[in-house]
Design a protein around this motif. Structure first.
Motif, mmCIF file in Angstrom:
data_model
loop_
_atom_site.group_PDB
_atom_site.id
_atom_site.type_symbol
_atom_site.label_atom_id
_atom_site.label_comp_id
_atom_site.label_asym_id
_atom_site.label_seq_id
_atom_site.Cartn_x
_atom_site.Cartn_y
_atom_site.Cartn_z
ATOM 1 N N GLY A 21 0.815 -1.202 0.000
ATOM 2 C CA GLY A 21 0.000 0.000 0.000
ATOM 3 C C GLY A 21 0.851 1.255 0.000
ATOM 4 O O GLY A 21 1.938 1.299 -0.589
ATOM 5 N N ASP A 22 0.362 2.279 0.684
ATOM 6 C CA ASP A 22 1.088 3.548 0.766
ATOM 7 C C ASP A 22 1.998 3.604 1.987
ATOM 8 O O ASP A 22 2.688 4.599 2.204
ATOM 9 N N GLU A 23 1.993 2.526 2.773
ATOM 10 C CA GLU A 23 2.704 2.550 4.042
ATOM 11 C C GLU A 23 4.162 2.123 3.936
ATOM 12 O O GLU A 23 4.978 2.457 4.791
ATOM 13 N N ALA A 24 4.504 1.356 2.910
ATOM 14 C CA ALA A 24 5.869 0.847 2.797
ATOM 15 C C ALA A 24 6.127 0.452 1.348
ATOM 16 O O ALA A 24 5.229 0.486 0.508
ATOM 17 N N GLN A 25 7.369 0.062 1.066
ATOM 18 C CA GLN A 25 7.711 -0.370 -0.280
ATOM 19 C C GLN A 25 8.957 -1.246 -0.250
ATOM 20 O O GLN A 25 9.706 -1.256 0.736
ATOM 21 N N ALA A 26 9.149 -1.978 -1.339
ATOM 22 C CA ALA A 26 10.378 -2.743 -1.512
ATOM 23 C C ALA A 26 11.393 -1.836 -2.189
ATOM 24 O O ALA A 26 11.142 -1.319 -3.277
ATOM 25 N N VAL A 27 12.530 -1.631 -1.541
ATOM 26 C CA VAL A 27 13.545 -0.727 -2.092
ATOM 27 C C VAL A 27 14.607 -1.493 -2.877
ATOM 28 O O VAL A 27 15.431 -0.885 -3.565
ATOM 29 N N SER A 28 14.591 -2.825 -2.779
ATOM 30 C CA SER A 28 15.511 -3.649 -3.559
ATOM 31 C C SER A 28 14.910 -5.032 -3.718
ATOM 32 O O SER A 28 14.014 -5.429 -2.965
ATOM 33 N N ALA A 29 15.376 -5.760 -4.721
ATOM 34 C CA ALA A 29 14.881 -7.113 -4.972
ATOM 35 C C ALA A 29 15.998 -7.932 -5.600
ATOM 36 O O ALA A 29 16.623 -7.495 -6.569
ATOM 37 N N HIS A 30 16.248 -9.116 -5.037
ATOM 38 C CA HIS A 30 17.323 -9.971 -5.534
ATOM 39 C C HIS A 30 16.829 -11.411 -5.646
ATOM 40 O O HIS A 30 16.282 -11.960 -4.678
ATOM 41 N N ALA A 31 17.012 -12.014 -6.816
ATOM 42 C CA ALA A 31 16.737 -13.441 -6.955
ATOM 43 C C ALA A 31 17.605 -14.190 -5.956
ATOM 44 O O ALA A 31 18.781 -13.863 -5.776
ATOM 45 N N SER A 32 17.029 -15.183 -5.294
ATOM 46 C CA SER A 32 17.779 -15.856 -4.236
ATOM 47 C C SER A 32 17.310 -17.289 -4.052
ATOM 48 O O SER A 32 16.272 -17.700 -4.577
ATOM 49 N N VAL A 33 18.098 -18.028 -3.287
ATOM 50 C CA VAL A 33 17.799 -19.433 -3.013
ATOM 51 C C VAL A 33 17.861 -19.662 -1.512
ATOM 52 O O VAL A 33 18.789 -19.202 -0.832
ATOM 53 N N LEU A 34 16.870 -20.366 -1.004
ATOM 54 C CA LEU A 34 16.832 -20.762 0.401
ATOM 55 C C LEU A 34 17.138 -22.251 0.459
ATOM 56 O O LEU A 34 16.314 -23.087 0.076
ATOM 57 N N ARG A 35 18.330 -22.583 0.898
ATOM 58 C CA ARG A 35 18.754 -23.980 0.924
ATOM 59 C C ARG A 35 18.277 -24.671 2.198
ATOM 60 O O ARG A 35 18.187 -24.065 3.256
ATOM 61 N N GLY A 36 17.999 -25.971 2.049
ATOM 62 C CA GLY A 36 17.541 -26.741 3.197
ATOM 63 C C GLY A 36 16.053 -26.630 3.450
ATOM 64 O O GLY A 36 15.556 -27.116 4.469
ATOM 65 N N TYR A 37 15.331 -26.008 2.519
ATOM 66 C CA TYR A 37 13.874 -25.881 2.613
ATOM 67 C C TYR A 37 13.264 -26.257 1.269
ATOM 68 O O TYR A 37 13.893 -26.084 0.224
ATOM 69 N N GLU A 38 12.024 -26.742 1.309
ATOM 70 C CA GLU A 38 11.315 -27.029 0.074
ATOM 71 C C GLU A 38 10.008 -26.248 0.023
ATOM 72 O O GLU A 38 9.414 -25.935 1.064
ATOM 73 N N LEU A 39 9.587 -25.926 -1.191
ATOM 74 C CA LEU A 39 8.311 -25.251 -1.400
ATOM 75 C C LEU A 39 7.193 -26.276 -1.315
ATOM 76 O O LEU A 39 7.263 -27.341 -1.920
ATOM 77 N N ARG A 40 6.164 -25.946 -0.562
ATOM 78 C CA ARG A 40 4.999 -26.815 -0.446
ATOM 79 C C ARG A 40 3.726 -26.003 -0.645
ATOM 80 O O ARG A 40 3.710 -24.793 -0.435
ATOM 81 N N PHE A 41 2.673 -26.690 -1.023
ATOM 82 C CA PHE A 41 1.361 -26.062 -1.111
ATOM 83 C C PHE A 41 0.455 -26.800 -0.129
ATOM 84 O O PHE A 41 -0.296 -27.700 -0.496
ATOM 85 N N ASP A 42 0.561 -26.417 1.125
ATOM 86 C CA ASP A 42 -0.161 -27.122 2.181
ATOM 87 C C ASP A 42 -0.777 -26.192 3.216
ATOM 88 O O ASP A 42 -1.155 -26.621 4.304
ATOM 89 N N VAL A 43 -0.872 -24.912 2.870
ATOM 90 C CA VAL A 43 -1.572 -23.964 3.734
ATOM 91 C C VAL A 43 -3.042 -23.962 3.313
ATOM 92 O O VAL A 43 -3.353 -23.712 2.144
ATOM 93 N N PRO A 44 -3.957 -24.272 4.215
ATOM 94 C CA PRO A 44 -5.365 -24.411 3.828
ATOM 95 C C PRO A 44 -5.984 -23.119 3.318
ATOM 96 O O PRO A 44 -5.886 -22.066 3.948
ATOM 97 N N GLY A 45 -6.612 -23.229 2.150
ATOM 98 C CA GLY A 45 -7.354 -22.118 1.581
ATOM 99 C C GLY A 45 -8.831 -22.443 1.591
ATOM 100 O O GLY A 45 -9.342 -23.023 2.556
ATOM 101 N N LEU A 46 -9.517 -22.124 0.510
ATOM 102 C CA LEU A 46 -10.959 -22.358 0.427
ATOM 103 C C LEU A 46 -11.237 -23.488 -0.558
ATOM 104 O O LEU A 46 -10.917 -23.378 -1.742
#
Length: 227
Positions: A21-46
């Motif tokens: 919104g108007d309250e904050a912003q991203a001042v930089s952005a870098h492609a990155s890798v988080l090692r030792g973690y995997e992406l999952r789709f297991d957060v309950p939605g609708l």
């Protein structure tokens, strides 16, 4: 700036900007890798529309790709306010330059995750668009492109399931949220923890109703869940 590792919908620039919104912003952005973690789709939605959202979980030998944003003052608070139910954690990420930075990200409690639900095409599309924009690795983009998504059926049965779920979500969710918030408050949790507990309770309650009542009548609303 505070570093925040995004791996889900916030990888998409437009989504992050809208949430800041108007309250904050991203001042930089870098492609990155988080090692030792995997992406999952297991957060309950609708069920029947947006069954599952993304999270990360520790997994030896795995890697999750995303974006490390440098957030202006108040940015991390906006992330927390728009990603209720998650637990903040601190991680080390490897930027595309090879630099290692400490960042905050969000995970989801193991006891609140669901199994076998798929993300919607709309939701996964945000991750794919963000991966292209930030030029994440070709390997990661290929991985995202190959992931299955939930396709909402157009049969009368499927449409009815979606409508009934939408109608039940509010009363079921409110009841679960109030109960969880009260229990959390009684345990001395702060307002943020109470809100997170309430959010998780809503997801759990809605999926419990789906599994016990809706699925036998309207069919599966998650895309790949075992009966």
């Amino acid at each position: 700036a505070e570093f925040y590792f995004a791996y889900g919908a916030n990888v998409d620039v437009a989504t992050l900007e809208r949430r800041m919104g108007d309250e904050a912003q991203a001042v930089s952005a870098h492609a990155s890798v988080l090692r030792g973690y995997e992406l999952r789709f297991d957060v309950p939605g609708l069920p029947y529309s947006e069954p599952a959202f993304a999270s990360v979980a520790e997994c030896a030998g795995a890697s999750a790709h995303g974006v490390v944003y440098g957030l202006s003052e108040g940015g991390w608070e906006r992330v927390l306010a728009t990603e209720t139910g998650y637990t903040p954690i601190e991680v080390e990420c490897v930027l595309s330059s090879g630099e290692i930075v400490t960042a905050r990200t969000l995970s989801y409690p193991d006891d609140a995750r669901i199994e076998g639900a798929l993300p919607s095409e709309r939701y996964l599309g945000l991750l794919r668009a963000g991966a292209r924009h930030h030029k994440l690795s070709e390997e990661w983009q290929t991985y995202l492109a190959a992931l299955p998504t939930y396709e909402q059926g157009q049969s009368p049965q499927a449409v009815a399931g979606a409508l009934v779920t939408a109608a039940l979500a509010l009363p079921v969710g409110v009841t679960a949220a109030l109960s969880a918030s009260a229990a959390s408050a009684a345990a001395g949790a702060d307002a943020g923890a109470q809100a997170a507990a309430a959010s998780r309770a809503v997801g759990g309650a809605v999926w419990s109703v789906h599994d016990r009542i809706l699925r036998p009548v309207f069919g599966d609303g998650g895309g790949a869940r075992a009966a």
